[in-house]
Design a protein around this motif. Structure first.
Motif, PDB file in Angstrom:
ATOM      1  N   ALA A  63       0.823  -1.215   0.000  1.00  0.00           N
ATOM      2  CA  ALA A  63       0.000   0.000   0.000  1.00  0.00           C
ATOM      3  C   ALA A  63       0.848   1.253   0.000  1.00  0.00           C
ATOM      4  CB  ALA A  63      -0.930   0.014   1.211  1.00  0.00           C
ATOM      5  N   PHE A  64       2.112   1.138   0.416  1.00  0.00           N
ATOM      6  CA  PHE A  64       3.032   2.282   0.514  1.00  0.00           C
ATOM      7  C   PHE A  64       4.361   1.889  -0.121  1.00  0.00           C
ATOM      8  CE2 PHE A  64       0.126   2.305   4.132  1.00  0.00           C
ATOM      9  CZ  PHE A  64      -0.468   3.549   3.991  1.00  0.00           C
ATOM     10  N   CYS A  65       4.422   1.948  -1.436  1.00  0.00           N
ATOM     11  CA  CYS A  65       5.562   1.393  -2.171  1.00  0.00           C
ATOM     12  C   CYS A  65       6.207   2.382  -3.144  1.00  0.00           C
ATOM     13  CB  CYS A  65       5.138   0.141  -2.930  1.00  0.00           C
ATOM     14  SG  CYS A  65       3.645   0.352  -3.946  1.00  0.00           S
ATOM     15  N   PHE A  66       5.756   3.636  -3.171  1.00  0.00           N
ATOM     16  CA  PHE A  66       6.292   4.613  -4.113  1.00  0.00           C
ATOM     17  C   PHE A  66       7.324   5.506  -3.404  1.00  0.00           C
ATOM     18  CE2 PHE A  66       2.156   4.788  -6.862  1.00  0.00           C
ATOM     19  CZ  PHE A  66       2.407   3.492  -7.281  1.00  0.00           C
ATOM     20  N   ARG A  67       8.568   5.171  -3.564  1.00  0.00           N
ATOM     21  CA  ARG A  67       9.647   5.978  -2.992  1.00  0.00           C
ATOM     22  C   ARG A  67      10.859   5.846  -3.892  1.00  0.00           C
ATOM     23  NH1 ARG A  67       8.508   1.614   0.111  1.00  0.00           N
ATOM     24  NH2 ARG A  67       9.982  -0.081  -0.171  1.00  0.00           N
ATOM     25  N   TYR A  68      11.666   6.913  -3.925  1.00  0.00           N
ATOM     26  CA  TYR A  68      12.857   6.915  -4.758  1.00  0.00           C
ATOM     27  C   TYR A  68      14.034   6.316  -4.004  1.00  0.00           C
ATOM     28  CZ  TYR A  68      10.270  10.106  -7.794  1.00  0.00           C
ATOM     29  OH  TYR A  68       9.339  10.656  -8.620  1.00  0.00           O
ATOM     30  N   PRO A  69      14.889   5.552  -4.677  1.00  0.00           N
ATOM     31  CA  PRO A  69      16.099   5.042  -4.020  1.00  0.00           C
ATOM     32  C   PRO A  69      16.928   6.157  -3.389  1.00  0.00           C
ATOM     33  CG  PRO A  69      15.796   3.920  -6.105  1.00  0.00           C
ATOM     34  CD  PRO A  69      14.749   5.016  -6.051  1.00  0.00           C
ATOM     35  N   ALA A  70      17.015   7.305  -4.069  1.00  0.00           N
ATOM     36  CA  ALA A  70      17.811   8.414  -3.531  1.00  0.00           C
ATOM     37  C   ALA A  70      17.232   8.927  -2.214  1.00  0.00           C
ATOM     38  CB  ALA A  70      17.891   9.553  -4.546  1.00  0.00           C
ATOM     39  N   THR A  71      15.904   8.866  -2.062  1.00  0.00           N
ATOM     40  CA  THR A  71      15.284   9.270  -0.805  1.00  0.00           C
ATOM     41  C   THR A  71      15.672   8.319   0.315  1.00  0.00           C
ATOM     42  OG1 THR A  71      13.379  10.207  -1.980  1.00  0.00           O
ATOM     43  CG2 THR A  71      13.091   9.722   0.357  1.00  0.00           C
ATOM     44  N   VAL A  72      15.584   7.032   0.023  1.00  0.00           N
ATOM     45  CA  VAL A  72      15.944   6.027   1.018  1.00  0.00           C
ATOM     46  C   VAL A  72      17.421   6.158   1.394  1.00  0.00           C
ATOM     47  CG1 VAL A  72      16.133   3.547   1.455  1.00  0.00           C
ATOM     48  CG2 VAL A  72      14.139   4.453   0.239  1.00  0.00           C
ATOM     49  N   GLU A  73      18.265   6.420   0.403  1.00  0.00           N
ATOM     50  CA  GLU A  73      19.696   6.558   0.654  1.00  0.00           C
ATOM     51  C   GLU A  73      19.989   7.754   1.558  1.00  0.00           C
ATOM     52  OE1 GLU A  73      20.627   4.644  -3.706  1.00  0.00           O
ATOM     53  OE2 GLU A  73      21.288   6.681  -3.299  1.00  0.00           O
ATOM     54  N   LEU A  74      19.342   8.888   1.266  1.00  0.00           N
ATOM     55  CA  LEU A  74      19.561  10.065   2.096  1.00  0.00           C
ATOM     56  C   LEU A  74      19.103   9.803   3.532  1.00  0.00           C
ATOM     57  CD1 LEU A  74      19.022  13.749   1.218  1.00  0.00           C
ATOM     58  CD2 LEU A  74      18.000  12.857   3.306  1.00  0.00           C
ATOM     59  N   LEU A  75      17.933   9.209   3.685  1.00  0.00           N
ATOM     60  CA  LEU A  75      17.426   8.936   5.025  1.00  0.00           C
ATOM     61  C   LEU A  75      18.311   7.923   5.751  1.00  0.00           C
ATOM     62  CD1 LEU A  75      13.580   8.815   4.298  1.00  0.00           C
ATOM     63  CD2 LEU A  75      14.863  10.649   5.410  1.00  0.00           C
ATOM     64  N   ASN A  76      18.771   6.901   5.036  1.00  0.00           N
ATOM     65  CA  ASN A  76      19.680   5.933   5.642  1.00  0.00           C
ATOM     66  C   ASN A  76      20.970   6.594   6.121  1.00  0.00           C
ATOM     67  OD1 ASN A  76      18.331   3.462   5.555  1.00  0.00           O
ATOM     68  ND2 ASN A  76      18.949   3.044   3.456  1.00  0.00           N
ATOM     69  N   ASN A  77      21.400   7.605   5.374  1.00  0.00           N
ATOM     70  CA  ASN A  77      22.670   8.257   5.674  1.00  0.00           C
ATOM     71  C   ASN A  77      22.566   9.236   6.837  1.00  0.00           C
ATOM     72  OD1 ASN A  77      25.447   8.695   5.080  1.00  0.00           O
ATOM     73  ND2 ASN A  77      24.929  10.584   4.015  1.00  0.00           N
TER      74      ASN A  77
END
Length: 454
Positions: free
Chosen positions: A262-276
């Motif tokens: 249900a919540f699957c639309f996100r950019y890899p770059a967003t995940v990378e920034l948040l992970n960092n």
């Protein structure tokens, strides 16, 4: 990393299937492939990820700028990069496939439907190549991939008719199993409807990978390295891109991201920034996971309308609503906005109670309500922008929101439709919900992290 752009003569010509066949062909020849997608789409990249087993990069001039597109390209890993285009080669005023190819200086492989043509396929390719100078685009249509082309005389006739400057890179055979079901917003996700492995393997065998490699180039390096987003090589190679071990820096905020179908639309770059820059944890409202202890929440877009009954009973959403009313920072995009509404009504007329954080109700429609690149100007300081700042993104949704008279908006829409044609971003407590999907190149997630930290 060398690469090539896979462009279509028009939407629906079969670019995604062709991209997956090329990825498979390179894999069978022992090469690792970094997939990428021109334009803001979330769905086609999910199919890339299913085949290449690494997140697909998003390359969009409007969202990232030329240097941002180049930086995002070079965050990828692999022996070769396959960039799937958007719509037809020249279509789109903000970030067409031609614009992305020009920014990266990559050769173009044109996907041409050859089902009912032979010499005319060559004429089409010649026209697309010649049109570049008329359109003022410094691009190179290096060759074609013949979609739905038989072998033997059919393939030979196409190849022999091509002008010398246009190469024949192979074909995709006409097979019914080489199709991906679609729904509103586009194709079904890669995790739902992967292509038949046998059919894809057979299609890969008709592609000339060595010719593609010979024609490929490496893009210019960006003017300055990115300091905010870590290299793809330093995060886990999972389909979601989330780190398997969280960042344990004490100064980093703890951000919970909804992560399910249900919540699957996100950019890899967003995940990378948040992970960092944050301690990222995930939860699934569909699995009724409890909302984890966190300093902020990110609800990306997706398909909440397909899971209305489950979400209506979700204890996770109830706990999220309680935390939101207590002032927990919550950033929601499109599907996230729909889930935080008072109610969600489907096209079948079923109405489900949602989290009730926002003073609005949502109705699904039979036709899309917005599809555009978006420019927003902040009227108030909010989770993603200071007053007066501009944020660029994109919108694509089939739902319509009806807001209460006392709803407060964060942004004035300078391009796009937003929530009511003039405004986007409903503010309630410390929650911000928009129809606009944001890319980290806009600076929105840097601001979000700082707001959560404070």
């Amino acid at each position: 990393m060398k690469g090539a752009v896979l462009a279509g003569t028009q939407s629906g010509v079969g670019k995604t299937v062709a991209a997956l066949a090329i990825i498979q062909a390179f894999d069978q020849d022992g090469y690792s492939v970094q997939p990428a997608k021109a334009g803001p789409d979330f769905i086609d990249p999910s199919h890339h990820t299913a085949i290449a087993d690494c997140p697909s990069r998003t390359l969009d001039i409007w969202l990232e700028g030329v240097d941002g597109v180049r930086r995002n390209y070079y965050r990828g890993n692999g022996d070769f990069c396959v960039v799937e285009g958007v719509m037809g080669l020249y279509d789109g005023d903000c970030s067409s496939t031609a614009m992305v190819a020009e920014a990266l200086d990559l050769p173009i492989i044109l996907v041409v439907d050859a089902k009912a043509g032979m010499e005319s396929v060559a004429a089409t390719a010649h026209g697309f190549r010649s049109y570049a100078s008329h359109a003022g685009r410094d691009i190179d249509v290096a060759g074609i991939l013949a979609q739905r082309a038989h072998g033997g005389r059919h393939a030979e006739g196409i190849r022999d008719a091509l002008p010398d400057e246009i190469q024949y890179f192979g074909r995709i055979p006409p097979q019914s199993s080489l199709s991906i079901p679609d729904r509103h917003l586009g194709l079904e996700m890669g995790s739902e409807s992967p292509l038949d492995t046998k059919a894809l393997t057979e299609a890969a065998e008709t592609i000339h990978t060595e010719q593609i490699i010979a024609a490929a180039r490496a893009p210019p390096r960006p003017e300055a390295p990115s300091e905010d987003v870590q290299s793809q090589s330093s995060i886990s190679k999972t389909n979601s891109g989330f780190n398997s071990t969280p960042n344990t820096e004490v100064s980093h905020p703890r951000i919970a991201i909804a992560d399910d179908s249900a919540f699957c639309f996100r950019y890899p770059a967003t995940v990378e920034l948040l992970n960092n820059r944050a301690n990222v944890i995930t939860f699934s409202p569909l699995a009724d996971d409890p909302l984890p202890i966190c300093d902020g929440v990110y609800l990306p877009g997706g398909y909440p309308e397909l899971h209305g009954a489950t979400l209506a009973e979700s204890q996770a959403l109830r706990s999220l609503a309680d935390r939101a009313t207590d002032g927990l920072p919550v950033l929601a995009e499109c599907g996230g906005l729909m889930t935080l509404a008072d109610s969600l009504t489907t096209t079948d007329g079923d109405t489900y109670e949602m989290a009730g954080v926002l003073p609005l109700s949502v109705q699904m429609e039979d036709r899309y309500q917005a599809l555009d690149h978006v420019k927003l100007r902040a009227d108030h300081s909010t989770l993603t922008a200071d007053t007066g700042e501009v944020r660029k993104g994109h919108e694509f949704h089939y739902s319509a929101a009806t807001v209460d008279s006392d709803a407060r908006f964060a942004f004035t829409v300078e391009r796009g439709d937003g929530i009511d044609g003039t405004h986007d971003g409903v503010i309630e407590y410390q929650t911000l919900a928009t129809y606009c999907h944001l890319h980290p190149a806009s600076g929105a997630f840097d601001t979000f992290i700082e707001r959560v930290r404070s």
